[in-house]
Write a protein that holds these residues in place. Sequence first.
Motif, short mmCIF file in Angstrom:
data_model
loop_
_atom_site.label_atom_id
_atom_site.label_comp_id
_atom_site.label_asym_id
_atom_site.label_seq_id
_atom_site.Cartn_x
_atom_site.Cartn_y
_atom_site.Cartn_z
N MET A 154 -7.11 -6.59 6.19
CA MET A 154 -6.86 -7.39 5.50
C MET A 154 -5.52 -8.32 5.46
SD MET A 154 -8.91 -7.70 2.69
CE MET A 154 -8.64 -7.49 0.86
N GLU A 155 -4.47 -7.39 5.35
CA GLU A 155 -3.33 -7.53 6.02
C GLU A 155 -2.25 -9.04 6.74
OE1 GLU A 155 0.36 -7.74 3.97
OE2 GLU A 155 -1.95 -6.98 2.62
N ASP A 156 -3.66 -8.59 7.62
CA ASP A 156 -4.05 -9.19 9.05
C ASP A 156 -4.57 -10.47 8.82
OD1 ASP A 156 -2.88 -6.97 10.76
OD2 ASP A 156 -4.87 -6.50 12.28
N GLN A 157 -5.26 -10.92 8.00
CA GLN A 157 -5.76 -11.72 7.87
C GLN A 157 -4.67 -13.26 7.36
OE1 GLN A 157 -10.42 -11.60 5.73
NE2 GLN A 157 -10.17 -9.82 6.73
N LYS A 158 -3.63 -12.79 6.71
CA LYS A 158 -2.92 -13.69 6.16
C LYS A 158 -2.16 -14.16 7.30
CE LYS A 158 -2.22 -10.01 1.84
NZ LYS A 158 -1.40 -9.32 1.20
N VAL A 159 -1.96 -13.52 8.35
CA VAL A 159 -1.49 -14.07 9.78
C VAL A 159 -1.22 -15.42 10.19
CG1 VAL A 159 -0.17 -13.75 11.87
CG2 VAL A 159 -0.75 -11.83 10.86
N PRO A 160 -2.19 -16.27 10.20
CA PRO A 160 -2.68 -17.54 10.08
C PRO A 160 -2.47 -18.05 9.65
CG PRO A 160 -4.84 -15.96 10.36
CD PRO A 160 -3.47 -15.09 10.18
N ILE A 161 -2.94 -18.44 8.02
CA ILE A 161 -3.01 -18.72 6.68
C ILE A 161 -0.71 -18.84 7.31
CG2 ILE A 161 -2.64 -18.69 4.71
CD1 ILE A 161 -5.01 -17.19 4.62
N TYR A 187 0.80 -1.16 0.09
CA TYR A 187 0.03 0.08 0.07
C TYR A 187 0.94 0.64 -0.01
CZ TYR A 187 -3.32 -3.13 1.75
OH TYR A 187 -3.90 -4.10 1.83
N ASP A 188 -0.07 2.61 -0.31
CA ASP A 188 1.18 2.95 -0.90
C ASP A 188 0.44 4.44 -0.37
OD1 ASP A 188 3.04 5.31 -0.81
OD2 ASP A 188 3.85 5.10 -2.91
N HIS A 189 0.70 5.78 0.30
CA HIS A 189 0.05 7.49 -0.17
C HIS A 189 -0.85 6.62 1.25
CE1 HIS A 189 1.73 8.90 -3.51
NE2 HIS A 189 0.63 7.60 -3.49
N LEU A 190 -0.12 6.10 2.70
CA LEU A 190 -0.72 5.36 3.90
C LEU A 190 -2.00 7.41 4.08
CD1 LEU A 190 0.79 3.24 5.49
CD2 LEU A 190 -0.48 3.00 3.42
N GLU A 191 -0.92 8.46 3.85
CA GLU A 191 -1.15 9.44 4.92
C GLU A 191 -2.68 9.85 4.32
OE1 GLU A 191 1.13 10.87 1.63
OE2 GLU A 191 1.28 8.90 2.95
N LYS A 192 -3.07 9.52 2.99
CA LYS A 192 -4.04 9.67 2.05
C LYS A 192 -5.45 9.52 2.02
CE LYS A 192 -1.47 12.20 -1.21
NZ LYS A 192 -1.13 12.05 -2.88
N MET A 193 -4.92 7.88 3.38
CA MET A 193 -6.30 7.57 3.11
C MET A 193 -7.21 7.60 4.14
SD MET A 193 -4.84 2.95 3.35
CE MET A 193 -4.18 2.78 1.85
N SER A 194 -7.98 7.17 4.64
CA SER A 194 -9.50 7.73 5.37
C SER A 194 -9.38 6.51 6.66
CB SER A 194 -11.03 7.19 5.22
OG SER A 194 -11.15 6.38 4.54
N ILE A 195 -9.63 7.11 7.75
CA ILE A 195 -9.85 5.59 9.31
C ILE A 195 -10.06 4.52 8.52
CG2 ILE A 195 -10.14 5.51 11.36
CD1 ILE A 195 -9.94 8.57 12.35
N GLN A 196 -11.19 4.95 8.25
CA GLN A 196 -11.60 3.35 7.66
C GLN A 196 -11.08 2.47 6.56
OE1 GLN A 196 -15.31 4.03 4.65
NE2 GLN A 196 -16.28 1.57 6.05
N GLU A 197 -10.75 3.57 5.49
CA GLU A 197 -9.50 2.58 4.39
C GLU A 197 -8.96 2.06 5.43
OE1 GLU A 197 -10.29 5.50 0.45
OE2 GLU A 197 -8.85 6.28 1.97
N PRO A 244 5.55 -8.18 3.41
CA PRO A 244 5.71 -6.62 4.06
C PRO A 244 4.85 -6.09 5.09
CG PRO A 244 5.36 -7.37 1.18
CD PRO A 244 5.23 -8.50 1.51
N GLU A 245 4.69 -5.46 5.68
CA GLU A 245 4.22 -4.92 6.56
C GLU A 245 3.15 -3.77 5.91
OE1 GLU A 245 3.61 -5.94 9.45
OE2 GLU A 245 4.69 -6.84 9.71
N ASN A 303 -8.06 -1.73 5.32
CA ASN A 303 -5.60 -2.31 4.56
C ASN A 303 -5.58 -2.96 5.62
OD1 ASN A 303 -6.78 -1.17 1.93
ND2 ASN A 303 -6.08 0.05 2.20
N ILE A 304 -5.22 -2.55 7.44
CA ILE A 304 -5.03 -3.31 8.49
C ILE A 304 -5.49 -4.65 8.22
CG2 ILE A 304 -3.91 -3.22 10.60
CD1 ILE A 304 -3.70 0.06 10.18
#
Length: 273
Positions: free
Chosen positions: A30-37, A13-23, A184-185, A27-28
């Motif tokens: 979405m990434e976290d769901q990869k961990v148990p796999i 992901y890029d331009h994190l500072e332009k994302m809303s809190i919801q976004e 990647p984080e 997205n965080i």
Amino acid sequence: MSFQKTTEADSHYDHLEKMSIQELLVNINMEDQKVPIAVQKALPQIEVLTQIVSEKLKNGGRLFYIGAGTSGRLGIVDASECPPTFGVPHGLVIGLMAGGDSAMRKAVEFAEDSEKQGWKDLQEYEISEKDVVIGIAASGTTPYVIGALKKCNDNNISTGCITCNHGSPLAKTAQFPVEVVVGPEFVTGSSRMKAGTAQKLVLNMISTAAMIQLGRVEGNKMVDMQLSNNKLVHRGTRMVMEVLNISEEKANELLLKHGSVRSAIKAFPDETH
């Protein structure tokens, strides 16, 4: 091929500072769901290491976690939770981190860069061949951890590791490596996120499975937990009530008199005579 740290690779992901809190949150997540796999893929490695840990503990040895930064803190947290959860002595599972206990709250600069300090810290506990040491480092390159495991190997002490990169120097040093590659984080290089979550999951699995192997759980209950607050006293009372089919008042009386769920249940036949 040179060693590549996926834990340091650019975020997807890029331009994190332009994302809303919801976004940001979506997205965080979405990434976290990869961990148990990723943890699931490492289960064969986790099983081998847990078997070693269980055998060492059954034969009178201790489990040491050693790490730096987030990894070190996670090891200390897991170690500190074993006595209250499973009723084992505080010296059975020991967490060490670069910079010592003060580093739990405030980072100690360059503490993780010493290759000799980890072994010195272990020696303070008169570590021996009966024990097992698990090095924890998301990068797999932390000198404090690698140096400690090298000296353990030299002294015939069993070594494992939990890392989040494939083929790291740490994994090559440990006799029983666990590699959970989460990618990647969300914030590039912030390994307290997915890597830290992966390490916490693996630590939970190892210590919980080992404690069950030691007989510290009956059925699915923490029968040896310490009664250190009202919530745990209430939980213990319910366990005693269910097993013995007695009133809450009698169960609570038994529990407080004998100090643990296991002892209360064991003493019940004698109490009724």
